[in-house]
Structures are given as C-alpha cells and as structure tokens.
Design a protein around this motif. Structure first.
Motif, short mmCIF file in Angstrom:
data_model
loop_
_atom_site.label_atom_id
_atom_site.label_comp_id
_atom_site.label_asym_id
_atom_site.label_seq_id
_atom_site.Cartn_x
_atom_site.Cartn_y
_atom_site.Cartn_z
N PRO A 17 12.22 -7.96 -51.28
CA PRO A 17 13.16 -6.83 -51.27
C PRO A 17 14.35 -7.10 -52.19
O PRO A 17 14.72 -8.25 -52.44
N ARG A 53 18.04 -7.33 -52.62
CA ARG A 53 19.18 -7.55 -51.72
C ARG A 53 20.45 -7.06 -52.40
O ARG A 53 20.87 -7.62 -53.42
N ALA A 76 14.78 3.04 -47.58
CA ALA A 76 14.72 1.64 -47.16
C ALA A 76 15.81 0.83 -47.85
O ALA A 76 16.41 -0.07 -47.25
N ARG A 122 18.75 -1.30 -46.01
CA ARG A 122 18.94 -2.74 -46.24
C ARG A 122 20.35 -3.07 -46.69
O ARG A 122 20.88 -4.14 -46.38
#
Length: 698
Positions: free
Chosen positions: A257, A259, A296, A300
């Motif tokens: 992912p 960040r 998403a 996050r």
C-alpha cells in the motif's frame, strides 16, 4: 518576540553621561560597550536576553572587541525578529531599519550614531573584528567541523553571515537535505504519467493555450523526493496535491500500500487539509476499470495531524519521538501552510522523514513567515515567480504532462536545482472579486490601487471590502455585534441561546452534537485580527472590549473564567489532551450541562474539560499570525496607531486573504495601509546562499 513599544525617553544617569563624554578621547572598552547595550535594554530597545548574550560572549572571551559584543547583541535581537543570521555588511551603516527601532534612537549621546562612531566602518574591518581568533566565534570554511562556539561566521566571502551556532546547524542540515532530495532524480515512465494526467486534468476549452500549472506541478513532483507547490488562495494547491496522490497510486507498484501522511502547523490547517484532500479525491472522475481504489487511500491516510503530533512532541523538551533513528513510517508526506513552518521545525521534520519518502510542501510564499526564526518556504520559492526551469525540465514537462513552458520560464544552464522542483500556481478560482483585487494590489506594492479597492462607510452593506477609521478601539465592537449586516460574533451567540433541540424531556446526543457543530461553524464565520497583543488596539484590550460589548448587549452571561460561549485559543501543545498551539474552540455545556471546550476538525467533534485546559486565551480577537491556516466569511483587520514598527506588506496580505466574502480594514490613523504596503518584510537567512551556487541536475 515582544511587540511592546519601546520607551523612547528613558533618562541617562550622570555616571553614564560621564563615561559617554570621555569616549572620544579614550576610545570604547568592552565593559563600556556592555554598559551601552544595557542602557538600550533599559530603554526597551533591546531585550534583556540580547545584552545578556553579549555579556556571555565577553565572559567566554575576555579580549572580545566592542565590535564583537555589538554584533552579538544585534544578532540575538535579530533572532527575536525572526532572522536566522546577520549579514555583516548591514553593520557598516546604522542598522536602524534592521533593528526595527524608531528614528529617535539615532541621535544623541546614547544613540546609534554615537556608538557606531567607535565601530569598524568597512566590511573588511568588521570581518577582521569578528574573525580575530575569538573562542566565541567559529569560522565555517567549506562546512568545517563545529567546535562548539556560540557564534559562527560563514556565508560567501563577499557576503559574510554571522549566525547563532544552533541556527547555523539547522541551516546546514536543512539546506543539504532539501538539496539532496531535489537533486536525486527518480525514474519516471513519461508516457504512462501523461496518460494518467490527461485523465485527471480535463482540458479547459475556454483556455486552450494557457499553461495548466496544476498539471505541471503533478508532473514535476514525480521527478524527485521534494516538491514545492506555492500559490495564493484559491489557486488549487490541495486540489493539485490530491491529484498527485492519485497519480502516485496509479503508478505505485502492486503488492504494497501507498503510505501517505498529511500534516500542517496548526490543528485548524490540518483539518482543512484533510477535508480538502478527501473532497478532491472523492470528486476525482476515475473509470471503474482503472483499478484505483481512492476510497481505500483516503481511509489509509487517516486524519491530518499537526506537525507536533506527527513527530511525537514530548512534554517539556524540544525533542520528538520521531527522528533519524526512529523515522516516520510514510512513503509520502504532504505539509500544508508551509510558510508557517520555522527553521527548527523543518530540521526536525527532515530528520524524521525516511530518505526514500517523498515530501510535498504546499503554501503561499507571500504570506507571513513563521513567528519563530526562519522563512524556509520563502527561501525555497525565491525563483517561483520567474520559473527558471532548465531545458531538461521543460522537455520533461512536455512529455509527461503535455504542457509547453514558454521561453520566459526557461533559463540557460546552469539553472537552480530547487527551481526545478518548485511550481507556482498562478490562477485563483476564488479571489476574482474585490477581495482578490485588493490582495493582488497589496502583494505587488500598489498602495494607490489598494486604497481605491476599499469602499467607505457609506456603502458598508454593498461593498465586500470596507475601510473604517474609528475614533476609538471600542468602535470595533460594533463589528462584533453585527454592524453593516455582515457576519459577526452575534451569529454564534444567538445559536448558543437557542440551545439544542429537545426530544421529549431530554436532549439526545445526536441533537446536542448537531447544535455544537452549528455553534462552532457560526463562530468561524467572523474574526477580528490584530497586528499586536499589547496596547488599546491589540488582542488583549480588544478581547476584553468585545467581551463586555457582547455581554452588555445581552448575548453573553459572564460567570467566571470558563463562561458558556467563551471562545478560546490553545497556547501550548498538550499531546495527551490532543490539543495544540493555535487550536480554537468554544466553551459549551455537554449533555449533562458541564462546561467543556469543544473543537471542530472538519466534521468531527472533540471536547476537553475546562479543568484540564490550563493554557488558553480568549479568542474573540486574535493576531494575524495565529489566523494563518484559517478562513472566515468576514474578516476585520485592525492596524494599530504608530504601527510602522510592526506592520508589513505580508501582514496586511495575510489578513486580507483570511476573508472569503467580506473584508473590513480598521485603521487607527490615516495612512497605515500605505505604510504597511511600502514595508515588505525580508528575513535574513543563510539557506538562499547555500543554494545559490547549486548547479542544475541532469
């Protein structure tokens, strides 16, 4: 830094006059120099810490020259005014403007002119006096090792700079880190980037030939681990940053992912950043088959945080939990309102940022710099208006963004490294009316046009911008009560008196939360901004006057310090409570009737017990500095009498650009607007000299 007006008429004792009268014959000794500096401290011209620092230099070096002691005191005074160094050349003439002293401080037996008659007259002589092997002064040649001296003499040979040791260290580390991040090229698949950018930035048929600087900024940000995006209000800085995040997500390799962290200097600015980024990502048109899960990504990222919270502020220390040995766990960090980030904070941030992470700085280069020393964004953006892109950068922008940079933005090699990673957004989509015209006039130093933009009191309702010259500061209270039919403090107080909706015999948590939100949002519609704290036209006196006027009008009931309806500003970071310097809330009862201070972060409510919030001030009125990162539907800017010593073009511009729909200028006396516009603030810094000779990256 204290903005208290210095006393201009402090008397000189007979003993002081005795040694002053003997000076032409015997010259000036170090002890007499300290006496002179202490004399100025007694008059309020220097701070106690300024003269005390000169005394400390003499304790370290018993042979210190008068020139060294004077330079030390002036440097300490300059640090209090936000400068990180002192150009030695400034000492070759009377530094009246540099010190910010009144003209009355020049002449007389105790004046600047009398002291400067005993000091070096040329740059070479000043440099020799500071370089004379003193244990108090370290000479930095090609970044020689630090030997612990409290003063450092560095800079180019023709522009020597004197710095306090810790600021020299900050500038060295910040300069090297930013330059390294900007100069190390990253691999970019230009065709793939172009395809995504064309999706994210729809063509604008009404301006087919105009450069899309937002698109340029996204492309340029791909090339290195540092990107600077500057521009005035409404130019779309966070809109651009959101599209850059979507671009990174699109180009990010599968399997891990992305960040991302969001941060800003204040809680209000952080909340606005998060709200703007989320809104821009949510509205971004992305085809279902594109494979981008922006929701998403939003989840996050989590909430935006203050820089102190992000780095892990520790009580009663300047140290943070995150540093080089315990870095942040991020791939991308976006920092908004970067003009407010001072040098020490930038140093801490860069040390805590992993070398592989990308840093995106957003901010308006023309706003006020930080209260603390340093003007990092201003130094970074010194070439922003002119562009100064290399031919290689122009070629990259053409291929990756499909944008052609006109020849006026391109310079022959070598071009500055940092300019290649800096983009100025030039079209405001919000400030096109009278407020925008006023802000632009102030920013370019056009006082005649600025004055013409302001309406008089006879068209108070019709004009979005208004100039008032009240006979007393109490007249400002009329604005708080709702004069001219514009947003005022009366708006939130009427909602407060209405109270939450009652369902049956009780107030539900939901209706209470809705009521609290409505009160806080109404309070954010209006603010009075000041240039100073002290005096009849400063925040302290005006807060008291507004509070009394609202109470006299029956809008407030003052019962103790923590009365219901009191707006407060947090003045000290408290990580355990989750509040930080600059956060603004309002005292309101909870569902049980107990008073708490309520804060609104975007649409999220939080509250703190009034018994636990020890460091807070009343905030009907606040300084322009504290207002940065906020916007109000109606903003009133108060310029104090004799304000030439504290007013600046940047202060007025920042005050104006806090207003969305209505702006009121309050001048304590005629001509203060013009005086401020003709006084741009320039902070002495060694960063620009470190970057000046940097060649363009390949």
């Amino acid at each position: 830094m204290s903005l208290k007006k210095p006393s201009r008429t402090a008397p000189v004792s007979s003993a002081q006059m005795d040694w002053l009268s003997d000076l032409p014959a015997q010259g000036l000794s170090a002890v007499q120099t300290l006496q002179w500096l202490n004399l100025w401290t007694g008059q309020g011209l220097l701070r106690h810490i300024d003269s005390a620092f000169a005394a400390q230099v003499l304790r370290l070096d018993a042979h210190a020259s008068p020139a060294l002691l004077v330079a030390a005191a002036v440097l300490a005074h300059m640090e209090g005014r936000g400068h990180t160094c002192l150009s030695v050349a400034e000492l070759c003439q009377l530094p009246l403007a540099l010190l910010g002293w009144p003209a009355a401080a020049v002449d007389g037996a105790q004046g600047l002119k009398a002291l400067w008659a005993h000091l070096p007259a040329t740059l070479a002589d000043w440099r020799q006096a500071l370089q004379a092997h003193s244990p108090s002064v370290g000479v930095r040649l090609a970044d020689a090792p630090d030997q612990g001296q409290p003063l450092v003499l560095g800079g180019p040979d023709d522009v020597p700079l004197l710095s306090l040791r810790r600021y020299a260290g900050y500038e060295q580390r910040v300069g090297q880190s930013l330059l390294q991040r900007a100069s190390e090229p990253l691999t970019v698949h230009e065709a793939e980037a172009r395809a995504w950018l064309d999706r994210f930035f729809a063509s604008k048929p009404e301006e087919p030939a105009a450069t899309d600087w937002q698109k340029v900024a996204c492309a340029v940000a791909l090339r290195a681990r540092l990107s600077v995006i500057t521009g005035g209000p409404g130019t779309g800085k966070t809109y651009t940053a959101a599209r850059f995040l979507a671009l990174l997500l699109a180009l990010h390799p599968d399997g891990s992912p992305l960040r991302v962290a969001l941060a800003a200097p204040t809680g209000k600015a952080a909340a606005r950043l998060k709200q703007s980024i989320d809104d821009a990502l949510t509205r971004l048109p992305v085809p279902a088959d594109a494979g981008l899960d922006l929701n998403a990504l939003i989840a996050r990222m989590g909430p935006a945080r203050t820089l102190h919270s992000l780095l892990g502020a520790r009580p009663d220390t300047r140290q943070f939990r995150h540093h080089a040995a315990n870095p942040l766990d991020v791939d991308v960090l976006i920092v908004d309102e970067a003009s407010m980030v001072h040098l020490e904070m930038m140093d801490a941030l860069l040390q805590a940022l992993p070398p592989t992470a990308r840093l995106v700085l957003l901010g308006d280069k023309d706003q006020l710099a930080s209260v603390e020393a340093g003007a990092v964004l201003g130094d970074l953006c010194q070439d922003a208006a002119a562009g100064r892109y290399s031919a290689a950068t122009a070629q990259f922008v053409l291929h990756a963004a499909g944008q052609t940079l006109a020849s006026e933005w391109v310079v022959p090699d070598p071009a500055p490294v940092l300019a290649q990673q800096t983009v100025m957004l030039r079209q405001s989509r919000r400030f096109k009316g009278a407020i925008g015209q006023l802000a632009l006039a102030v920013n370019r130093g056009d006082s005649a046009t600025a004055r013409a933009c302001l309406g008089g009191s006879d068209n108070a309702v019709a004009s979005p911008v208004l100039a008032l010259q009240p006979s007393s500061p109490q007249a400002i209270c009329a604005l708080a009560l709702g004069a001219a039919g514009k947003p005022s403090h009366a708006d939130y107080l009427r909602l407060l008196q209405t109270g939450p909706a009652v369902q049956g015999a009780e107030v539900s948590s939901e209706s209470h939360a809705q009521w609290v939100c409505s009160v806080l949002k109404a309070f954010e519609r209006f603010r009075i901004l000041c240039a100073v704290h002290q005096g009849d036209w400063g925040t302290q006196a005006l807060n008291a006057a507004v509070q009394k006027a609202l109470a006299d009008a029956g809008l407030l009931r003052i019962q103790g310090e923590w009365y219901v309806g009191r707006p407060v500003m947090v003045t000290r970071n408290d990580a355990q409570l989750g509040v930080f310097n600059g956060d603004v809330g309002v005292v309101l009862p909870n569902t049980e009737g107990k008073p708490k201070v309520w804060f609104l972060d975007g649409e999220a409510l939080r509250s703190v017990s009034v018994m636990r919030l020890a460091q807070a001030d009343t905030a009907f009125v606040m300084t322009v500095h504290k207002s940065q990162g906020s916007e109000f539907e109606h903003t009133a800017l108060v310029l104090p009498p004799g304000g030439a010593e504290v007013l600046s073009r940047e202060l007025v511009y920042t005050g104006i650009t806090r207003a969305r729909e209505h702006f009121t200028l309050v001048e304590a006396e005629a001509g203060l607007l013009e005086a401020a516009i003709h006084r741009p603030s320039v902070r002495a810094s060694g960063l620009a000299h470190r970057w000046a000779a940097s060649p363009v990256k390949a």
